[in-house]
Structure formats: C-alpha cells, structure tokens
Design a protein around this motif. Sequence first.
Motif, PDB file in Angstrom:
ATOM      1  N   SER A  46       8.944  10.950   9.720  1.00  0.00           N
ATOM      2  CA  SER A  46       7.708  10.696   8.960  1.00  0.00           C
ATOM      3  C   SER A  46       7.631  11.590   7.733  1.00  0.00           C
ATOM      4  N   ALA A  47       7.932  12.863   7.911  1.00  0.00           N
ATOM      5  CA  ALA A  47       7.915  13.792   6.772  1.00  0.00           C
ATOM      6  C   ALA A  47       8.985  13.412   5.759  1.00  0.00           C
ATOM      7  N   SER A  48      10.148  13.017   6.238  1.00  0.00           N
ATOM      8  CA  SER A  48      11.237  12.620   5.345  1.00  0.00           C
ATOM      9  C   SER A  48      10.884  11.362   4.557  1.00  0.00           C
ATOM     10  N   ILE A  49      10.287  10.387   5.231  1.00  0.00           N
ATOM     11  CA  ILE A  49       9.890   9.146   4.551  1.00  0.00           C
ATOM     12  C   ILE A  49       8.905   9.446   3.434  1.00  0.00           C
ATOM     13  N   ALA A  50       7.864  10.194   3.757  1.00  0.00           N
ATOM     14  CA  ALA A  50       6.837  10.510   2.766  1.00  0.00           C
ATOM     15  C   ALA A  50       7.423  11.300   1.598  1.00  0.00           C
ATOM     16  N   ALA A  51       8.320  12.246   1.890  1.00  0.00           N
ATOM     17  CA  ALA A  51       8.929  13.048   0.819  1.00  0.00           C
ATOM     18  C   ALA A  51       9.815  12.178  -0.077  1.00  0.00           C
ATOM     19  N   ARG A  52      10.608  11.304   0.509  1.00  0.00           N
ATOM     20  CA  ARG A  52      11.487  10.428  -0.283  1.00  0.00           C
ATOM     21  C   ARG A  52      10.678   9.518  -1.205  1.00  0.00           C
ATOM     22  N   ILE A  53       9.602   8.972  -0.666  1.00  0.00           N
ATOM     23  CA  ILE A  53       8.785   8.070  -1.479  1.00  0.00           C
ATOM     24  C   ILE A  53       8.099   8.845  -2.597  1.00  0.00           C
ATOM     25  N   ALA A  54       7.621  10.044  -2.288  1.00  0.00           N
ATOM     26  CA  ALA A  54       7.000  10.875  -3.330  1.00  0.00           C
ATOM     27  C   ALA A  54       8.005  11.170  -4.444  1.00  0.00           C
ATOM     28  N   TYR A  55       9.218  11.546  -4.071  1.00  0.00           N
ATOM     29  CA  TYR A  55      10.246  11.825  -5.079  1.00  0.00           C
ATOM     30  C   TYR A  55      10.580  10.577  -5.893  1.00  0.00           C
ATOM     31  N   SER A  56      10.572   9.409  -5.262  1.00  0.00           N
ATOM     32  CA  SER A  56      10.904   8.189  -6.000  1.00  0.00           C
ATOM     33  C   SER A  56       9.850   7.849  -7.045  1.00  0.00           C
ATOM     34  N   TYR A  57       8.632   8.327  -6.863  1.00  0.00           N
ATOM     35  CA  TYR A  57       7.575   8.113  -7.863  1.00  0.00           C
ATOM     36  C   TYR A  57       7.455   9.294  -8.820  1.00  0.00           C
ATOM     37  N   GLY A  58       8.337  10.264  -8.673  1.00  0.00           N
ATOM     38  CA  GLY A  58       8.337  11.400  -9.585  1.00  0.00           C
ATOM     39  C   GLY A  58       7.439  12.555  -9.161  1.00  0.00           C
ATOM     40  N   ARG A 159       4.487   1.831   9.224  1.00  0.00           N
ATOM     41  CA  ARG A 159       3.164   2.163   8.688  1.00  0.00           C
ATOM     42  C   ARG A 159       3.211   3.413   7.817  1.00  0.00           C
ATOM     43  N   VAL A 160       3.980   4.421   8.239  1.00  0.00           N
ATOM     44  CA  VAL A 160       4.131   5.634   7.428  1.00  0.00           C
ATOM     45  C   VAL A 160       4.729   5.274   6.069  1.00  0.00           C
ATOM     46  N   ALA A 161       5.784   4.453   6.070  1.00  0.00           N
ATOM     47  CA  ALA A 161       6.432   4.073   4.810  1.00  0.00           C
ATOM     48  C   ALA A 161       5.480   3.278   3.916  1.00  0.00           C
ATOM     49  N   ALA A 162       4.763   2.324   4.493  1.00  0.00           N
ATOM     50  CA  ALA A 162       3.837   1.507   3.701  1.00  0.00           C
ATOM     51  C   ALA A 162       2.684   2.352   3.161  1.00  0.00           C
ATOM     52  N   ASP A 163       2.124   3.231   3.991  1.00  0.00           N
ATOM     53  CA  ASP A 163       1.021   4.086   3.539  1.00  0.00           C
ATOM     54  C   ASP A 163       1.463   5.053   2.453  1.00  0.00           C
ATOM     55  N   ALA A 164       2.631   5.643   2.627  1.00  0.00           N
ATOM     56  CA  ALA A 164       3.134   6.582   1.612  1.00  0.00           C
ATOM     57  C   ALA A 164       3.384   5.861   0.296  1.00  0.00           C
ATOM     58  N   GLN A 165       3.916   4.654   0.369  1.00  0.00           N
ATOM     59  CA  GLN A 165       4.182   3.902  -0.848  1.00  0.00           C
ATOM     60  C   GLN A 165       2.879   3.510  -1.548  1.00  0.00           C
ATOM     61  N   ARG A 166       1.882   3.053  -0.787  1.00  0.00           N
ATOM     62  CA  ARG A 166       0.584   2.697  -1.404  1.00  0.00           C
ATOM     63  C   ARG A 166      -0.075   3.921  -2.035  1.00  0.00           C
ATOM     64  N   TYR A 167      -0.015   5.057  -1.339  1.00  0.00           N
ATOM     65  CA  TYR A 167      -0.599   6.282  -1.873  1.00  0.00           C
ATOM     66  C   TYR A 167       0.074   6.674  -3.186  1.00  0.00           C
ATOM     67  N   CYS A 168       1.401   6.677  -3.189  1.00  0.00           N
ATOM     68  CA  CYS A 168       2.125   7.083  -4.401  1.00  0.00           C
ATOM     69  C   CYS A 168       1.921   6.082  -5.540  1.00  0.00           C
ATOM     70  N   GLN A 169       1.857   4.792  -5.225  1.00  0.00           N
ATOM     71  CA  GLN A 169       1.587   3.788  -6.254  1.00  0.00           C
ATOM     72  C   GLN A 169       0.217   4.027  -6.875  1.00  0.00           C
ATOM     73  N   THR A 170      -0.778   4.234  -6.014  1.00  0.00           N
ATOM     74  CA  THR A 170      -2.139   4.464  -6.508  1.00  0.00           C
ATOM     75  C   THR A 170      -2.203   5.737  -7.338  1.00  0.00           C
ATOM     76  N   ARG A 171      -1.570   6.783  -6.846  1.00  0.00           N
ATOM     77  CA  ARG A 171      -1.588   8.051  -7.575  1.00  0.00           C
ATOM     78  C   ARG A 171      -0.877   7.912  -8.925  1.00  0.00           C
ATOM     79  N   PHE A 172       0.241   7.194  -8.931  1.00  0.00           N
ATOM     80  CA  PHE A 172       0.987   6.980 -10.172  1.00  0.00           C
ATOM     81  C   PHE A 172       0.136   6.244 -11.201  1.00  0.00           C
TER      82      PHE A 172
END
Length: 196
Positions: A46-58, A159-172
């Motif tokens: 879960s931590a790895s997924i969230a970190a990878r997605i955060a890095y992919s959005y910069g 769900r972790v991957a989808a939530d992290a992606q939505r969060y990073c998209q919104t933040r971006f």
Amino acid sequence: MLSRNTLTWRTAGAVEGGTMGLLAMVPVAGIPVAMTADILVIQVLSASIAARIAYSYGYDAKDPDEQLFIQRLVRRSFVAQAAKAEPLRETARAASAVKGRVRWSEKLRHDHRLLAALEKLMQQLGPAGSRVPVQNVAKVVPFVGVLIGAGLNSAVLGRVAADAQRYCQTRFLCDKYGLPLPAALTTDRADAGGDA
C-alpha cells in the motif's frame, strides 16, 4: 503511464492473497503466520503503491503532506484486512474438522456451516439425488481460503491504487489551476467516523 495501474495491483493482491489464504489452511500455525505476513505485505505494498503514484505525478513521497496521505491509505488497508481474519479462521477450522473424516454428522454440519453449504452446492452441481462424500468437500475447503484471501487483497490493493491516483490527479489539477485542495482530501475522515 498509470492506465493499467489499478488492474496490475488488483492482480498482485489476488496472487498474494491467494497464497496467504492457502497458507492459512496449514493446521495450528497457519492462521497466525498467514495473517501476520499478509498484514505486513499489504502494508508495504500500500505504501509502495501510493509512493509510486505520487512520484508519477511529480510529487515527492517523502514530503510530509504526501506522508500523511500515504499513512491514511495504509491505515485504511489495515482496517479492510481485519475483516478477512474471521472468515479465514472459520475456513481453517472447517478444514481441520473435516480432515480424516469418513462420514457426515449433524454436529459437523451444524458446527461448520461452510461445510454444509459446500455439501449442498456440490449436490446441486452433481447428478440429481447424489450424495457428496466428506472427502470431496475436504478437497474444496482450501480453495475457499484462497478465494477469500485473493478476493479481499485484490479489492484492498485496487482501492489503494485507485484512491491514490484520484488524490494525485485532483492535487495536480488544483496546483495547475491555483485552486485549493478540497477539504475532504485534507482531513482524515476515518478519524471522524467515515472513510478517508
């Protein structure tokens, strides 16, 4: 870059959960070892997924704001995993109770509803009026543990991957257009009684 991200993590969760579900069927030490290992692996993933997605959005996953969000996701995945413990324990108990049995008894059916349900299902799938031996049901019980583990872990990591992606998209988008981040994403609703 993230188009298949959720599917990838759902698949990884299913494989990991299935393995741990099978491990849970080992008599005596199976449940404690499987649940402990499963919780640790899912927390790390879960931590790895969230970190990878955060890095992919910069976004730097080591940033304190990102760390708060990652911790929220990890905490939610832990709560979701707790729901899996009881069904796996019941499945392991049923596997233990049916091991080496030759005949059905009303007590066995009453004490282990899973076995009774599997017996009825197998009767319906077989020829009309056929009797299902205990040994046939015993062979199917471990697969129930695998399905429970695989299904829940797939859902948790997806769900972790989808939530992290939505969060990073919104933040971006908020950063790009100078908008404030929605309040729902800046507070931890899990502490207030809802989902984060």
